[in-house]
Scaffold this active site. Structure first.
Site, mmCIF file in Angstrom:
data_model
loop_
_atom_site.group_PDB
_atom_site.id
_atom_site.type_symbol
_atom_site.label_atom_id
_atom_site.label_comp_id
_atom_site.label_asym_id
_atom_site.label_seq_id
_atom_site.Cartn_x
_atom_site.Cartn_y
_atom_site.Cartn_z
ATOM 1 N N HIS A 187 0.795 -1.124 0.060
ATOM 2 C CA HIS A 187 -0.088 -0.053 -0.103
ATOM 3 C C HIS A 187 0.893 1.267 -0.025
ATOM 4 O O HIS A 187 2.049 1.209 0.302
ATOM 5 C CB HIS A 187 -0.941 -0.043 1.320
ATOM 6 N N GLU A 222 1.189 3.723 1.826
ATOM 7 C CA GLU A 222 1.752 4.153 3.068
ATOM 8 C C GLU A 222 3.053 3.169 3.417
ATOM 9 O O GLU A 222 4.183 3.728 3.941
ATOM 10 C CB GLU A 222 0.898 3.724 4.537
ATOM 11 N N CYS A 233 -5.788 1.924 5.873
ATOM 12 C CA CYS A 233 -6.718 0.740 6.113
ATOM 13 C C CYS A 233 -6.630 0.307 7.475
ATOM 14 O O CYS A 233 -5.599 0.412 7.984
ATOM 15 C CB CYS A 233 -6.456 -0.318 5.078
ATOM 16 N N CYS A 286 -2.407 -0.545 7.498
ATOM 17 C CA CYS A 286 -1.438 0.503 7.480
ATOM 18 C C CYS A 286 -1.543 1.302 8.588
ATOM 19 O O CYS A 286 -0.787 1.895 9.097
ATOM 20 C CB CYS A 286 -1.708 1.158 6.156
ATOM 21 N N ALA A 303 -6.988 7.003 -28.629
ATOM 22 C CA ALA A 303 -5.521 7.281 -28.735
ATOM 23 C C ALA A 303 -5.545 8.190 -30.009
ATOM 24 O O ALA A 303 -6.052 7.829 -31.142
ATOM 25 C CB ALA A 303 -4.621 6.190 -28.975
ATOM 26 N N ARG A 356 -4.626 -2.616 -19.212
ATOM 27 C CA ARG A 356 -5.593 -3.975 -20.040
ATOM 28 C C ARG A 356 -5.449 -5.009 -19.019
ATOM 29 O O ARG A 356 -6.440 -5.709 -18.896
ATOM 30 C CB ARG A 356 -5.049 -4.212 -21.401
ATOM 31 N N THR A 403 -14.476 -1.871 -35.072
ATOM 32 C CA THR A 403 -13.167 -2.165 -34.893
ATOM 33 C C THR A 403 -12.626 -3.490 -35.436
ATOM 34 O O THR A 403 -11.566 -3.677 -35.621
ATOM 35 C CB THR A 403 -12.843 -1.839 -33.361
ATOM 36 N N ASP A 462 -9.787 -3.120 -37.772
ATOM 37 C CA ASP A 462 -8.345 -3.515 -37.158
ATOM 38 C C ASP A 462 -7.980 -5.031 -36.964
ATOM 39 O O ASP A 462 -6.832 -5.279 -36.688
ATOM 40 C CB ASP A 462 -8.156 -2.867 -35.722
#
Lengths: 330, 330
Positions: B51, B53, B101, B110, B177, B202, B214, B218
């Site tokens: 995390h 912290e 947390c 944390c 993009a 992704r 697409t 593509d």
């Protein structure tokens, strides 16, 4: 955090005022105390206003002694700080993107001030090679201040580039305003805040250049009315006759030049070029830098598009009034 | 420099990892010492990694004692720091964009760590309202730590928004993009670095959504091959038949869904939508946020343009491999 971090903060702060400082260079300064706490992040904002080091010293002292009331005029401020610093900045470190100046210009030499304040160390990006201002590092060293030179030199030299080009002759940049989708038109593209910023930049340019097409379709004033600033002289590059009724002729204290050539007249040093796709195509090889604004809008109404093959490198990315802007080079 | 400055640094650091932390929130943390010197600027980077912290505590201790050799695994790191902090962070201030947390998840709480380290003060942006993690501020207060809550709350809440939407159901964003001039085409628009970043995003999405257009033009893989990461399941929104020979079907460990509706299937929580002008028109009302990359190129070859009326608000602007990117909302 290390020297790189602090000097990067100074570089970033200076870029915010790139385009506004003519004929002075854009310079940033960060001061840290003997424990490494940041006392100030400042930049030179405009000719006649304090240099970055003086701005930073003021901010740092103001933080350490909130009761101090500083004069606003740069020379008085320098004098006041010289007498009232109370050693509060003793053993501090100054991070400056450019070697502190050694000369009495509109304001007294920054190197003397830093030495007087008792700084322990000064980290310098670019060295000042101008005849009138160079030698600041030498002054500091003689005063016993530890000096590091050439730190993040490439970044600092890039920041300094317009200033260097003014020394050699002129600096020119193409200003373009687009929507997020690349469209533009004769109306207003960017936010009020972004347009005020553009007028601030215009007001310190000595020449603004457009093509005949922009004159005929936009009939722009090309002034700095949003900040009640001085309008730059205007150059219209066109092979056709120009109607003297155009708005550009009706701005006070400005000359309008008309010529059938793209060469910038030699008497001008700080030159803004504005236009759309056609003029960008004509001018992209001639200008030194590009200042491109993007609004955060897509619009089906925006019928004009930029058509050019041009690969740029982003130097600095800023944000003002929900518009982003970038300084680019080829 | 003040609380606003330090917490803003933490917010900015966290945004760099927005999109990469699912199912955890993007969180940033800055630690300053008792003199106000910055010891660390850190963020949570990815599920399973420390995390914010804990990352920050590690960076701060590493700065104060460069001889310490830290384990890399998060639980071991937590344990190591608990035993080897040597009170070096006593009286420090933690600036966190989200309440630390209180629970044992993949890593221990944390809030306990910060109390153990002897922090004097914790400045918190958003409060954690999730059942399992809330209560960190309470733990800190009981341990005698000074706590400020709700500082820069709006900015921190905006940073936290994807996490809040995951709790309610799902978070979706449209990734686009473009070149600097708004054009795009079927080829590669952005730099390798920007594409690696996209593949990292992704790889933590559980669903990637495209339109039939697409797919046909593509024929994309829609995987995370540039980082050898897991490909998300794919949803193709189309009314037409889809050829099973398409690349999207030939990626290991992924389901492909085809449907004639734009509704996201309920089992998916972190959803990336990709496409061009037509799909953006169809999806702009459905997605929660927009992630838009701009290369620094103009190109006359780029024949495709986005045509939509859409006004966005820029939330964060980043830069990677000479491409700028922004997270936007409506």
């Amino acid at each position: 955090m290390n020297d790189r971090f602090y000097l990067s903060l100074a570089i970033n702060e200076a870029w915010k005022y790139q385009g506004l400082t003519y004929p002075n260079p854009a310079v940033g300064c960060v001061i840290t105390d003997k424990n490494g706490a940041i006392l100030a992040i400042a930049a030179h904002k405009k000719r006649g206003l304090p240099h970055a080091e003086l701005e930073a010293a003021k901010a740092a002292l103001s933080k350490l002694n909130p009761l101090l009331i500083f004069p606003s005029e740069a020379n008085e401020l320098y004098d006041f700080i010289s007498k009232n610093h109370n050693n509060l900045l003793k053993n501090s470190t100054f991070y400056v993107t450019l070697e502190p100046c050694s000369h009495q210009g509109l304001t007294p030499p920054c190197a003397m001030l830093i030495a007087l304040l008792g700084a322990k160390r000064v980290v310098i990006g670019s060295l000042d090679k101008s005849e009138k201002a160079k030698g600041g590092a030498q002054i500091l060293k003689k005063a016993g201040v530890e000096v590091e030179e050439g730190f993040l030199k490439d970044e600092c030299d890039e920041l300094l580039k317009p200033f260097l080009l003014w020394q050699e002759g002129s600096f020119s940049f193409f200003k373009l305003a687009l929507r997020l989708d690349g469209t533009y038109d004769n109306g207003i593209i960017t936010s009020h805040e972004a347009r005020v910023f553009t007028h601030e930049i215009r007001s310190v340019c000595d020449l603004i250049v457009i093509g005949g097409e922009t004159l005929r379709t936009d009939n722009p004033l090309l002034d700095a009315r949003l900040i009640e600033g001085k309008a730059p002289d205007a150059l219209i590059c066109t092979a056709k006759d120009v109607e003297k009724t155009a708005n550009v002729f009706h701005v006070k204290n400005r000359k309008v030049l008309i010529q059938n050539s793209l060469d910038f007249p030699k008497q001008y040093k700080n030159i803004m070029v504005e236009g759309g796709s056609n003029f960008l195509n004509v001018m992209s090889e001639k200008v030194d830098r590009f200042l491109i604004f993007h609004s955060c809008d897509f619009s089906q109404e925006g019928s004009k598009r930029v058509e050019i093959d041009l690969k740029l490198k982003l130097l600095y990315q800023g944000f003002i009034g929900n518009c982003s802007f970038g300084w680019y080079r080829k």
